[in-house]
Design a protein around this motif. Structure first.
Motif, PDB file in Angstrom:
ATOM      1  N   UNK A  28       0.818  -1.217   0.000  1.00 47.78           N
ATOM      2  CA  UNK A  28       0.000   0.000   0.000  1.00 47.78           C
ATOM      3  C   UNK A  28       0.850   1.264   0.000  1.00 47.78           C
ATOM      4  N   UNK A  29       1.989   1.225   0.673  1.00 49.75           N
ATOM      5  CA  UNK A  29       2.891   2.379   0.663  1.00 49.75           C
ATOM      6  C   UNK A  29       3.391   2.653  -0.746  1.00 49.75           C
ATOM      7  N   UNK A  30       3.760   1.615  -1.443  1.00 50.83           N
ATOM      8  CA  UNK A  30       4.275   1.790  -2.801  1.00 50.83           C
ATOM      9  C   UNK A  30       3.186   2.280  -3.749  1.00 50.83           C
ATOM     10  N   UNK A  31       1.967   1.808  -3.565  1.00 51.70           N
ATOM     11  CA  UNK A  31       0.901   2.167  -4.493  1.00 51.70           C
ATOM     12  C   UNK A  31       0.310   3.555  -4.238  1.00 51.70           C
ATOM     13  N   UNK A  32       0.176   3.943  -2.972  1.00 49.14           N
ATOM     14  CA  UNK A  32      -0.594   5.153  -2.681  1.00 49.14           C
ATOM     15  C   UNK A  32       0.174   6.285  -2.005  1.00 49.14           C
ATOM     16  N   UNK A  33       1.318   6.001  -1.381  1.00 51.87           N
ATOM     17  CA  UNK A  33       2.022   7.019  -0.644  1.00 51.87           C
ATOM     18  C   UNK A  33       3.457   7.128  -1.108  1.00 51.87           C
ATOM     19  N   UNK A  34       4.198   7.973  -0.451  1.00 55.28           N
ATOM     20  CA  UNK A  34       5.625   8.108  -0.763  1.00 55.28           C
ATOM     21  C   UNK A  34       6.422   7.106   0.048  1.00 55.28           C
ATOM     22  N   UNK A  35       7.495   6.638  -0.558  1.00 51.65           N
ATOM     23  CA  UNK A  35       8.369   5.670   0.103  1.00 51.65           C
ATOM     24  C   UNK A  35       9.084   6.350   1.264  1.00 51.65           C
ATOM     25  N   UNK A  36       9.297   5.621   2.354  1.00 53.33           N
ATOM     26  CA  UNK A  36       9.921   6.196   3.537  1.00 53.33           C
ATOM     27  C   UNK A  36      10.980   5.246   4.082  1.00 53.33           C
ATOM     28  N   UNK A  37      11.661   5.695   5.099  1.00 51.31           N
ATOM     29  CA  UNK A  37      12.673   4.872   5.742  1.00 51.31           C
ATOM     30  C   UNK A  37      12.061   3.669   6.435  1.00 51.31           C
ATOM     31  N   UNK A  38      10.893   3.846   7.021  1.00 45.69           N
ATOM     32  CA  UNK A  38      10.211   2.733   7.673  1.00 45.69           C
ATOM     33  C   UNK A  38       9.815   1.679   6.649  1.00 45.69           C
ATOM     34  N   UNK A  39       9.379   2.110   5.464  1.00 43.31           N
ATOM     35  CA  UNK A  39       9.051   1.153   4.412  1.00 43.31           C
ATOM     36  C   UNK A  39      10.299   0.389   3.977  1.00 43.31           C
ATOM     37  N   UNK A  40      11.426   1.059   3.949  1.00 42.78           N
ATOM     38  CA  UNK A  40      12.678   0.376   3.609  1.00 42.78           C
ATOM     39  C   UNK A  40      13.051  -0.653   4.675  1.00 42.78           C
ATOM     40  N   UNK A  41      12.876  -0.308   5.948  1.00 41.77           N
ATOM     41  CA  UNK A  41      13.150  -1.261   7.020  1.00 41.77           C
ATOM     42  C   UNK A  41      12.203  -2.463   6.949  1.00 41.77           C
ATOM     43  N   UNK A  42      10.945  -2.212   6.644  1.00 41.94           N
ATOM     44  CA  UNK A  42       9.986  -3.304   6.502  1.00 41.94           C
ATOM     45  C   UNK A  42      10.344  -4.221   5.345  1.00 41.94           C
ATOM     46  N   UNK A  43      10.777  -3.641   4.235  1.00 48.21           N
ATOM     47  CA  UNK A  43      11.194  -4.432   3.087  1.00 48.21           C
ATOM     48  C   UNK A  43      12.428  -5.262   3.419  1.00 48.21           C
ATOM     49  N   UNK A  44      13.377  -4.654   4.112  1.00 45.13           N
ATOM     50  CA  UNK A  44      14.582  -5.372   4.535  1.00 45.13           C
ATOM     51  C   UNK A  44      14.205  -6.556   5.420  1.00 45.13           C
ATOM     52  N   UNK A  45      13.276  -6.352   6.340  1.00 41.89           N
ATOM     53  CA  UNK A  45      12.814  -7.434   7.206  1.00 41.89           C
ATOM     54  C   UNK A  45      12.121  -8.531   6.396  1.00 41.89           C
ATOM     55  N   UNK A  46      11.275  -8.144   5.441  1.00 39.51           N
ATOM     56  CA  UNK A  46      10.549  -9.135   4.653  1.00 39.51           C
ATOM     57  C   UNK A  46      11.480  -9.961   3.775  1.00 39.51           C
ATOM     58  N   UNK A  47      12.587  -9.384   3.354  1.00 39.86           N
ATOM     59  CA  UNK A  47      13.514 -10.106   2.490  1.00 39.86           C
ATOM     60  C   UNK A  47      14.459 -10.990   3.295  1.00 39.86           C
ATOM     61  N   UNK A  48      14.963 -10.502   4.430  1.00 42.40           N
ATOM     62  CA  UNK A  48      16.001 -11.231   5.156  1.00 42.40           C
ATOM     63  C   UNK A  48      15.533 -11.895   6.458  1.00 42.40           C
ATOM     64  N   UNK A  49      14.613 -11.310   7.178  1.00 45.14           N
ATOM     65  CA  UNK A  49      14.210 -11.847   8.474  1.00 45.14           C
ATOM     66  C   UNK A  49      13.003 -12.761   8.424  1.00 45.14           C
ATOM     67  N   UNK A  50      11.981 -12.335   7.709  1.00 45.41           N
ATOM     68  CA  UNK A  50      10.729 -13.082   7.687  1.00 45.41           C
ATOM     69  C   UNK A  50      10.848 -14.479   7.073  1.00 45.41           C
ATOM     70  N   UNK A  51      11.637 -14.682   6.014  1.00 47.95           N
ATOM     71  CA  UNK A  51      11.747 -16.051   5.493  1.00 47.95           C
ATOM     72  C   UNK A  51      12.320 -17.040   6.502  1.00 47.95           C
TER      73      UNK A  51
END
Length: 96
Positions: A28-51
């Motif tokens: 939703x951040x990518x589609x409707x809002x501006x990208x932020x540092x928190x979105x980058x941290x969430x993406x980092x977590x989804x790629x490296x931590x969540x799996x």
């Protein structure tokens, strides 16, 4: 399968909820809002931590599929994470 179980996987269910919630927020951040540092941290977590965490949830519930419907649902939610997350990231990339 029983619905009322003594050892309900509450922590695993909460973790799956958090992982899919973060994925939804990133999309939703990518589609409707501006990208932020928190979105980058969430993406980092989804790629490296969540799996890693989802893999542990899959392994922990692999032998408990017949215990309750909750164990079975969490097991398949963990497997689907490895399908849904890459599809979401590919969709975000091509919609950009």
């Amino acid at each position: 399968m029983k619905k009322n179980t003594q050892n309900a996987p509450e922590i695993e269910l909460f973790t799956v909820f958090i992982n899919y919630g973060i994925l939804l927020i990133i999309v939703l951040t990518e589609l409707f809002w501006k990208w932020s540092g928190i979105a980058s941290l969430g993406t980092f977590y989804l790629i490296f931590g969540a799996p890693i965490i989802m893999g542990l949830i899959i392994l922990r519930n692999k032998g408990k599929l017949s215990v309750s419907i909750y164990h079975k649902s969490i097991f398949f939610s963990g497997i689907l994470y490895f399908v849904i997350t890459p599809l979401a990231f590919i969709t975000i990339y091509f919609l950009e």
